[in-house]
Write a protein that holds these residues in place. Structure first.
Motif, PDB file in Angstrom:
ATOM      1  N   LYS A 306     -34.100 -16.865  15.062  1.00 49.16           N
ATOM      2  CA  LYS A 306     -33.541 -17.894  15.937  1.00 49.16           C
ATOM      3  C   LYS A 306     -32.026 -17.784  16.057  1.00 49.16           C
ATOM      4  N   LEU A 307     -31.374 -17.292  15.003  1.00 56.15           N
ATOM      5  CA  LEU A 307     -29.933 -17.061  15.094  1.00 56.15           C
ATOM      6  C   LEU A 307     -29.618 -15.995  16.133  1.00 56.15           C
ATOM      7  N   GLU A 308     -30.582 -15.120  16.387  1.00 61.33           N
ATOM      8  CA  GLU A 308     -30.406 -14.055  17.380  1.00 61.33           C
ATOM      9  C   GLU A 308     -30.965 -14.455  18.737  1.00 61.33           C
ATOM     10  N   GLY A 309     -31.437 -15.711  18.864  1.00 60.55           N
ATOM     11  CA  GLY A 309     -31.991 -16.171  20.131  1.00 60.55           C
ATOM     12  C   GLY A 309     -33.414 -15.721  20.369  1.00 60.55           C
ATOM     13  N   ILE A 310     -34.098 -15.299  19.306  1.00 58.48           N
ATOM     14  CA  ILE A 310     -35.494 -14.843  19.417  1.00 58.48           C
ATOM     15  C   ILE A 310     -36.428 -15.974  19.007  1.00 58.48           C
ATOM     16  N   LYS A 311     -37.355 -16.322  19.868  1.00 62.09           N
ATOM     17  CA  LYS A 311     -38.299 -17.400  19.581  1.00 62.09           C
ATOM     18  C   LYS A 311     -39.360 -16.915  18.596  1.00 62.09           C
ATOM     19  N   VAL A 312     -39.822 -17.813  17.727  1.00 62.27           N
ATOM     20  CA  VAL A 312     -40.878 -17.490  16.768  1.00 62.27           C
ATOM     21  C   VAL A 312     -42.059 -18.423  17.002  1.00 62.27           C
ATOM     22  N   GLU A 313     -43.251 -17.849  17.134  1.00 58.43           N
ATOM     23  CA  GLU A 313     -44.462 -18.623  17.370  1.00 58.43           C
ATOM     24  C   GLU A 313     -45.495 -18.338  16.283  1.00 58.43           C
ATOM     25  N   SER A 314     -46.287 -19.350  15.952  1.00 58.39           N
ATOM     26  CA  SER A 314     -47.386 -19.185  14.994  1.00 58.39           C
ATOM     27  C   SER A 314     -48.693 -19.064  15.765  1.00 58.39           C
ATOM     28  N   VAL A 315     -49.535 -18.134  15.330  1.00 61.83           N
ATOM     29  CA  VAL A 315     -50.798 -17.922  16.036  1.00 61.83           C
ATOM     30  C   VAL A 315     -51.972 -18.113  15.090  1.00 61.83           C
ATOM     31  N   ASN A 316     -53.134 -18.316  15.665  1.00 63.86           N
ATOM     32  CA  ASN A 316     -54.377 -18.425  14.906  1.00 63.86           C
ATOM     33  C   ASN A 316     -54.786 -17.022  14.443  1.00 63.86           C
ATOM     34  N   PRO A 317     -54.868 -16.790  13.114  1.00 65.17           N
ATOM     35  CA  PRO A 317     -55.142 -15.442  12.612  1.00 65.17           C
ATOM     36  C   PRO A 317     -56.611 -15.033  12.643  1.00 65.17           C
ATOM     37  N   ALA A 318     -57.486 -15.872  13.190  1.00 65.39           N
ATOM     38  CA  ALA A 318     -58.930 -15.573  13.163  1.00 65.39           C
ATOM     39  C   ALA A 318     -59.242 -14.220  13.807  1.00 65.39           C
ATOM     40  N   TYR A 319     -59.903 -13.376  13.044  1.00 66.21           N
ATOM     41  CA  TYR A 319     -60.410 -12.064  13.485  1.00 66.21           C
ATOM     42  C   TYR A 319     -59.307 -11.077  13.892  1.00 66.21           C
ATOM     43  N   THR A 320     -58.048 -11.342  13.558  1.00 64.93           N
ATOM     44  CA  THR A 320     -56.995 -10.390  13.944  1.00 64.93           C
ATOM     45  C   THR A 320     -57.150  -9.057  13.208  1.00 64.93           C
ATOM     46  N   SER A 321     -57.784  -9.073  12.041  1.00 59.27           N
ATOM     47  CA  SER A 321     -57.965  -7.825  11.298  1.00 59.27           C
ATOM     48  C   SER A 321     -59.290  -7.138  11.631  1.00 59.27           C
ATOM     49  N   GLN A 322     -60.160  -7.822  12.412  1.00 58.01           N
ATOM     50  CA  GLN A 322     -61.482  -7.257  12.696  1.00 58.01           C
ATOM     51  C   GLN A 322     -61.676  -6.841  14.148  1.00 58.01           C
ATOM     52  N   THR A 323     -60.836  -7.345  15.032  1.00 56.22           N
ATOM     53  CA  THR A 323     -61.009  -7.070  16.461  1.00 56.22           C
ATOM     54  C   THR A 323     -60.347  -5.762  16.870  1.00 56.22           C
TER      55      THR A 323
END
Length: 369
Positions: A306-323
């Motif tokens: 955020k100090l660099e003006g970059i937005k950070v978002e949280s996502v739902n991690p469901a199946y991110t390692s299996q898809t």
């Protein structure tokens, strides 16, 4: 962090804390210790009064009978109001109580010239401005740069017999435009993996080194425990925490630098609420899993981005390692490699980072990936 919006675009302000070492004389230490005890005692009494009245009392320094400068009394009132709000939110079932001594001054009642901090204290019942020698331990001069921004409150604490001044600094930031997204997967064997939507990827940190050091600290703790050296165990725990914090700082800085190099406007991290239940690890890694602070690493990535003006978002991690990022099929990875019948084959943590780019944002405010 606070957010302010202006016409023509979004501007944010982020509040950070700069820690400065203090070297008070014995007489100054005695004054500070007395003031800190008085401060938390006063604040706790004000909270108790508000809870008893069941309302946020309108108070001024004249209403507070305490051996503190008026400006410090006003800070105690502000702390009490904040604590009362928390108690009210929980239906007064739990009333916060300050235990660790500290004292706070507002930004109009102290000055810092990089050699000493001057602020009003109580001496023999009278207010007197006193200068205490200060030391900035900052080889990269980063804190000095931060202090060029708007200064907030000054809080003085005593930790492990060391005196520390904590200055709140408000830094204005502006979010970058664009839709370039970086997915970041956090783990143990590989502390972090990042993937851009243009096919660039990088692995961060050294999981084997981390595991070795954690095992080393654990063995030393066991040895000291058998010898009943409790003070030595406490010092070792503090040393381990400092080491872990330093690792998180370095990894988070490398990730944000990588994002800047690739003109990233959004970094996506998996939601951390259930990471210890969903993290991919074996039984032998469970001890490390439950002692490593994923939250701290994510927090460091967030504030540095955020100090660099970059937005950070949280996502739902469901199946991110299996898809499968190529065809969308779901498969379980074998060892460290993810393979799909469609022919796609990658390191499984990299697959997680790739899928995090496209996963649903928890707050629903997703940008196109």
């Amino acid at each position: 962090m606070s957010r302010n919006k202006k016409q023509g675009g979004d501007t944010e302000s982020q509040t950070l804390t700069v820690n400065i070492k203090l070297h008070p004389t014995k007489e100054q230490q005695s004054i500070l210790e007395r003031m800190m005890r008085t401060y938390i005692g006063t604040t706790n009494q004000l909270v108790s009064d508000m809870v008893q009245a069941r309302e946020n009392l309108k108070l001024t320094s004249k209403n507070v009978s305490s051996d503190l400068p008026s400006a410090v009394k006003n800070q105690a009132i502000q702390d009490a109001k904040s604590m009362f709000k928390k108690a009210k939110k929980k239906g007064f079932q739990v009333v916060p109580v300050l235990k660790k001594p500290y004292c706070t001054w507002n930004n109009q009642n102290y000055s810092f010239d990089f050699e000493s901090i001057s602020f009003p204290v109580m001496i023999d019942g009278k207010v007197k401005k006193t200068a205490i020698r200060a030391e900035m331990v900052d080889p990269d001069n980063r804190n000095a740069t931060l202090l060029a921004n708007k200064l907030g409150t000054l809080r003085i604490i005593k930790k492990s017999n060391k005196w520390i001044a904590q200055i709140a600094v408000t830094i204005p930031t502006t979010e970058k435009g664009g839709t370039n997204v970086l997915g970041v997967d956090l783990g143990l064997k590989v502390p972090a993996v990042a993937s851009t939507d243009r096919g660039k990827a990088r692995f961060f940190g050294n999981g084997r080194e981390n595991k070795y050091m954690k095992r080393k600290f654990r063995a030393k703790r066991k040895e000291l425990g058998q010898q009943k050296k409790l003070d030595a165990i406490k010092k070792l725990n503090n040393k381990e925490q400092r080491w872990m914090k330093d690792k998180d700082h370095k990894v988070s800085r490398e990730i944000v630098d990588f994002a800047k190099e690739n003109k990233i406007s959004v970094i996506r991290l998996e939601r951390l609420a259930n990471i210890r239940q969903t993290a991919r690890t074996s039984r032998k890694h469970n001890k490390n899993l439950h002692t490593w602070s994923f939250y701290r690493l994510a927090l460091f990535i967030t504030y540095k981005a955020k100090l660099e003006g970059i937005k950070v978002e949280s996502v739902n991690p469901a199946y991110t390692s299996q898809t499968c990022p190529s065809c969308g099929a779901k498969n379980k990875a074998k060892d460290r490699t993810y393979s799909c019948p469609c022919g796609f084959k990658k390191h499984r943590d990299l697959v997680g980072a790739m899928n995090i780019r496209y996963a649903p944002v928890v707050d629903g405010n997703s940008r196109p990936a």
